[in-house]
Motif scaffolding. Structure first.
Motif, PDB file in Angstrom:
ATOM      1  N   PRO A 267      51.068  39.335  49.290  1.00  0.00           N
ATOM      2  CA  PRO A 267      50.493  40.587  48.765  1.00  0.00           C
ATOM      3  C   PRO A 267      49.334  40.300  47.794  1.00  0.00           C
ATOM      4  CG  PRO A 267      52.884  40.703  48.742  1.00  0.00           C
ATOM      5  CD  PRO A 267      52.540  39.294  49.114  1.00  0.00           C
ATOM      6  N   GLU A 268      49.453  39.248  46.991  1.00  0.00           N
ATOM      7  CA  GLU A 268      48.376  38.925  46.031  1.00  0.00           C
ATOM      8  C   GLU A 268      47.055  38.682  46.777  1.00  0.00           C
ATOM      9  OE1 GLU A 268      51.428  37.695  45.866  1.00  0.00           O
ATOM     10  OE2 GLU A 268      52.115  37.810  43.784  1.00  0.00           O
ATOM     11  N   ALA A 269      47.151  37.963  47.905  1.00  0.00           N
ATOM     12  CA  ALA A 269      45.928  37.656  48.661  1.00  0.00           C
ATOM     13  C   ALA A 269      45.305  38.920  49.242  1.00  0.00           C
ATOM     14  CB  ALA A 269      46.241  36.650  49.769  1.00  0.00           C
ATOM     15  N   ILE A 270      46.147  39.894  49.618  1.00  0.00           N
ATOM     16  CA  ILE A 270      45.621  41.165  50.158  1.00  0.00           C
ATOM     17  C   ILE A 270      44.908  41.941  49.043  1.00  0.00           C
ATOM     18  CG2 ILE A 270      46.230  43.399  51.196  1.00  0.00           C
ATOM     19  CD1 ILE A 270      46.650  41.085  53.158  1.00  0.00           C
ATOM     20  N   VAL A 271      45.559  42.031  47.881  1.00  0.00           N
ATOM     21  CA  VAL A 271      44.989  42.794  46.754  1.00  0.00           C
ATOM     22  C   VAL A 271      43.648  42.189  46.329  1.00  0.00           C
ATOM     23  CG1 VAL A 271      45.380  43.353  44.309  1.00  0.00           C
ATOM     24  CG2 VAL A 271      47.232  43.631  45.952  1.00  0.00           C
ATOM     25  N   LEU A 272      43.602  40.871  46.252  1.00  0.00           N
ATOM     26  CA  LEU A 272      42.351  40.205  45.844  1.00  0.00           C
ATOM     27  C   LEU A 272      41.320  40.231  46.969  1.00  0.00           C
ATOM     28  CD1 LEU A 272      43.906  37.073  44.100  1.00  0.00           C
ATOM     29  CD2 LEU A 272      42.868  39.041  42.956  1.00  0.00           C
ATOM     30  N   GLY A 273      41.800  40.033  48.199  1.00  0.00           N
ATOM     31  CA  GLY A 273      40.886  40.023  49.357  1.00  0.00           C
ATOM     32  C   GLY A 273      40.185  41.360  49.492  1.00  0.00           C
ATOM     33  N   TRP A 274      40.909  42.445  49.184  1.00  0.00           N
ATOM     34  CA  TRP A 274      40.307  43.786  49.234  1.00  0.00           C
ATOM     35  C   TRP A 274      39.107  43.860  48.273  1.00  0.00           C
ATOM     36  CZ3 TRP A 274      39.519  47.483  45.505  1.00  0.00           C
ATOM     37  CH2 TRP A 274      39.040  48.710  45.982  1.00  0.00           C
ATOM     38  N   LEU A 275      39.313  43.333  47.074  1.00  0.00           N
ATOM     39  CA  LEU A 275      38.249  43.343  46.047  1.00  0.00           C
ATOM     40  C   LEU A 275      37.064  42.457  46.483  1.00  0.00           C
ATOM     41  CD1 LEU A 275      37.852  44.270  43.042  1.00  0.00           C
ATOM     42  CD2 LEU A 275      39.044  42.196  42.366  1.00  0.00           C
ATOM     43  N   MET A 276      37.388  41.317  47.049  1.00  0.00           N
ATOM     44  CA  MET A 276      36.359  40.329  47.398  1.00  0.00           C
ATOM     45  C   MET A 276      35.603  40.699  48.683  1.00  0.00           C
ATOM     46  SD  MET A 276      38.879  37.199  46.482  1.00  0.00           S
ATOM     47  CE  MET A 276      37.901  35.745  46.784  1.00  0.00           C
ATOM     48  N   ARG A 277      36.137  41.662  49.421  1.00  0.00           N
ATOM     49  CA  ARG A 277      35.482  42.119  50.654  1.00  0.00           C
ATOM     50  C   ARG A 277      34.200  42.899  50.324  1.00  0.00           C
ATOM     51  NH1 ARG A 277      33.113  44.111  54.279  1.00  0.00           N
ATOM     52  NH2 ARG A 277      33.791  44.749  56.361  1.00  0.00           N
ATOM     53  N   HIS A 278      34.088  43.396  49.092  1.00  0.00           N
ATOM     54  CA  HIS A 278      32.900  44.152  48.694  1.00  0.00           C
ATOM     55  C   HIS A 278      31.666  43.239  48.774  1.00  0.00           C
ATOM     56  CE1 HIS A 278      30.041  46.436  46.323  1.00  0.00           C
ATOM     57  NE2 HIS A 278      30.805  47.481  46.535  1.00  0.00           N
ATOM     58  N   PRO A 279      30.556  43.744  49.301  1.00  0.00           N
ATOM     59  CA  PRO A 279      29.378  42.883  49.487  1.00  0.00           C
ATOM     60  C   PRO A 279      28.775  42.305  48.202  1.00  0.00           C
ATOM     61  CG  PRO A 279      28.934  45.158  50.159  1.00  0.00           C
ATOM     62  CD  PRO A 279      30.392  45.079  49.887  1.00  0.00           C
ATOM     63  N   ALA A 280      29.197  42.798  47.035  1.00  0.00           N
ATOM     64  CA  ALA A 280      28.661  42.235  45.780  1.00  0.00           C
ATOM     65  C   ALA A 280      29.219  40.841  45.488  1.00  0.00           C
ATOM     66  CB  ALA A 280      28.951  43.174  44.612  1.00  0.00           C
ATOM     67  N   MET A 281      30.141  40.359  46.324  1.00  0.00           N
ATOM     68  CA  MET A 281      30.721  39.007  46.155  1.00  0.00           C
ATOM     69  C   MET A 281      31.412  38.849  44.795  1.00  0.00           C
ATOM     70  SD  MET A 281      29.664  37.229  48.967  1.00  0.00           S
ATOM     71  CE  MET A 281      29.874  35.528  48.563  1.00  0.00           C
ATOM     72  N   ILE A 282      32.241  39.831  44.483  1.00  0.00           N
ATOM     73  CA  ILE A 282      32.957  39.845  43.190  1.00  0.00           C
ATOM     74  C   ILE A 282      33.855  38.613  43.028  1.00  0.00           C
ATOM     75  CG2 ILE A 282      34.741  41.128  41.908  1.00  0.00           C
ATOM     76  CD1 ILE A 282      33.557  43.682  43.365  1.00  0.00           C
TER      77      ILE A 282
END
Ligand SMILES: NC(=O)c1ccc[n+]([C@@H]2O[C@H](COP(=O)([O-])OP(=O)(O)OC[C@H]3O[C@@H](n4cnc5c(N)ncnc54)[C@H](OP(=O)(O)O)[C@@H]3O)[C@@H](O)[C@H]2O)c1
Length: 325
Positions: A267-282
């Motif tokens: 679940p941690e990887a999904i929560v973070l992956g969602w954030l990192m999917r944004h094109p700003a490369m957060i």
């Protein structure tokens, strides 16, 4: 392949950052105990084991003890210093006597703060210094003098800000000889204002969004690395007790679990992956000091690359709790 803004500036580092705010025990003046150093060491080793090479500090974390604890680790393993990127922050003053907690971007305070940070960490230089929260009394020319001195003396390599909107970044940048490299803000699957801001232009609902207008776009145009604090949403969707939580959070946690199972990850990887999917490369700044939880974040980048648009929107809409306009 897209590369992170920090890498475009020549700072080679990991996409995930370990936040060191919990290191050193409580927010008090009590001395650091050996146990605190051991706990920090385990967290740092867990981070290193999954390729994390960047560590986030602030002079105020546990009243200076977070940096001091990290300093103990660096002293015990001197070769670590060149293998990691160390970022810290200054500009917040804790309450003292009759004077309340406040912000201070004066030249004298910035210089004095960095000396303290370097001394506690036991290092000669910081890779990145962030100004922690906007000071209403900031004078960009005065800040420029302080940062210029830190740069020329070799005490700090790069500079950034935290919790600032794009107007504040532009205002400060107008006097600085160097580009602002980082802006760190709260963004996560539970703190959705950064996405809502994009969606609710020209809508009454946008009035309740708490995120600087145009901030994401400005950062991307200027190659400013956005970093997210609170990226795990304090575990709200990845295993924390859901007692008393809203239906929205319960449903989103269930969706995160289903996606994690389908993608054979955590679940941690999904929560973070969602954030990192944004094109700003957060870059997420993980706040866990639990080695198992840190290791559970390992797949985040892989998830971010493979998360479909439908999956990304399903998570967003589930967490916001109502349909998009
Ligand atoms: N720039 C700023 O103004 C600012 C403000 C705040 C923080 N920060 C930085 O951002 C970092 C992260 O912030 P954060 O701590 O708010 O972020 P976070 O990563 O969203 O939350 C981490 C916290 O949630 C707990 N947690 C996570 N998953 C959990 C679960 N399944 N069950 C129970 N507890 C769980 C962690 O406990 P465990 O340790 O037990 O895993 C930890 O206390 C900080 O370390 C700091 O470096 C910056």
């Amino acid at each position: 392949m897209k590369i992170m803004p920090l890498e475009q500036r020549g700072i080679s580092t990991s996409r995930l950052i370990l936040g060191c705010m919990p290191f050193g025990g409580g927010w008090n003046r009590e001395p650091i105990e050996q146990q605190h150093i051991l706990e920090a060491e385990r967290a740092v080793d867990a981070a290193l084991s999954i390729g994390i090479s960047m560590f986030d500090h602030a002079d105020i974390y546990t009243m200076g003890k977070a940096e001091e604890t990290f300093g103990h680790l660096l002293k015990a393993r001197p070769s670590l210093r060149d293998q990691v990127v160390i970022q810290s922050k200054c500009g917040i003053r804790v309450a003292k006597g009759q004077v309340p907690g406040r912000y201070d971007f004066s030249k004298a305070y910035i210089l004095e703060s960095v000396n303290g940070i370097l001394q506690r960490l036991g290092t000669e230089y910081l890779d990145i210094l962030l100004l922690h929260r906007p000071d209403p009394l900031m004078d960009p020319n005065e800040v420029a003098e302080a940062l210029g001195k830190l740069k020329s003396s070799g005490k700090v390599r790069y500079f950034g800000v935290s919790n600032m909107n794009s107007s504040q970044v532009r205002f400060l940048q107008s006097a600085l000889p160097e580009a602002i490299a980082v802006n760190q803000l709260e963004m996560s699957l539970s703190k959705l204002d950064f996405v809502d801001q994009t969606v609710h232009v020209n809508q009454a609902e946008g009035n309740s969004v708490h995120f600087g207008e145009g901030l994401l776009e400005h950062a991307q145009l200027q190659r400013i690395q956005l970093q997210a604090w609170g990226p795990l949403a304090q575990g709200a969707f990845s295993g924390r007790s859901l007692e008393g939580e809203s239906e929205r959070v319960v449903q989103t946690a269930a969706l995160v679990t289903r996606l994690a199972e389908a993608k054979n990850t955590t679940p941690e990887a999904i929560v973070l992956g969602w954030l990192m999917r944004h094109p700003a490369m957060i870059q997420p700044v993980l706040g866990s000091s639990n080695p198992k939880r840190i290791i559970a974040c390992r797949d985040a980048e892989r998830v971010s690359v493979n998360l479909t648009r439908d999956e990304w929107y399903s998570l967003y809409v589930s967490s916001r709790g109502h349909a998009l306009p």
